[in-house]
Enzyme design. Structure first.
Site, short mmCIF file in Angstrom:
data_model
loop_
_atom_site.label_atom_id
_atom_site.label_comp_id
_atom_site.label_asym_id
_atom_site.label_seq_id
_atom_site.Cartn_x
_atom_site.Cartn_y
_atom_site.Cartn_z
N GLU A 1 0.76 -0.74 0.09
CA GLU A 1 -0.01 0.14 0.19
C GLU A 1 0.88 1.20 0.31
O GLU A 1 0.49 2.07 -0.48
CB GLU A 1 -0.61 -0.34 1.42
CG GLU A 1 -1.76 -1.31 1.40
CD GLU A 1 -1.41 -2.07 1.93
OE1 GLU A 1 -2.50 -3.03 1.94
OE2 GLU A 1 -0.01 -2.41 2.19
N CYS B 1 -1.75 -3.56 7.09
CA CYS B 1 -2.05 -3.47 8.29
C CYS B 1 -1.92 -2.39 9.00
O CYS B 1 -1.93 -1.00 8.36
CB CYS B 1 -0.24 -3.38 8.70
SG CYS B 1 0.71 -2.28 7.90
#
Length: 157
Positions: free
Chosen positions: A56, A84
């Site tokens: 990401e 996360c």
């Protein structure tokens, strides 16, 4: 197949690339604006020797570079796994309009990517965490914050 599923399949393909090229864990991400992929990323932690090179984060950096901006207004994030804590923070700073994910954080934990300790640590006072956070030189640093606060030509983000 819906357009969302097509974009997710691109993210999943990048997650496969990450492990086939031994670049990092099985995570991939694409960022879409106006039905076009504007950012791509796969986990590159091992390749870059950088613990922040998650799919990401790599995709956000790529999209921002390609779009010439520091925010991802009106963008969609497609990631092969629930982000996360670090990636979730980066996503919130980037401000896309939606995030789609495939695998869950529990799925990730089952294969050795367990972030539960980080989620737990965020609810503990900073000086009591496993890696203690100790406050130093707050007065001096506060002067810089005051300077920023008074700065007339700043760009807020």
């Amino acid at each position: 197949m819906t357009r969302e599923e097509q974009f997710m399949m691109e993210a999943i393909a990048l997650s496969k690339k990450a492990i086939e090229n031994n670049e990092g864990g099985p995570f991939g991400c694409v960022i879409v604006k106006d039905n076009k992929i504007v950012g791509r990323g796969n986990n590159r932690v091992l390749f870059d020797n950088d613990p922040t090179s998650h799919a990401e984060v790599v995709a956000i950096r790529d999209a921002c570079k390609n779009l010439g901006t520091f925010q991802l207004d009106d963008c969609e994030v497609y990631t092969s796994c629930e982000p996360c804590p670090m990636c979730l923070g980066a996503i919130y700073w980037a401000r896309p309009k939606i995030v789609y994910y495939a695998n869950t954080r529990n799925d990730a934990a089952a294969i050795g990517f367990d972030d539960s300790m980080i989620y737990d640590e965020m609810n503990i006072e900073p000086d009591n965490r496993k890696i203690p956070l100790t406050n130093l030189c707050r007065t001096d640093a506060g002067k810089i914050f005051e300077h920023w606060f008074k700065k007339k030509d700043k760009t807020l983000y």
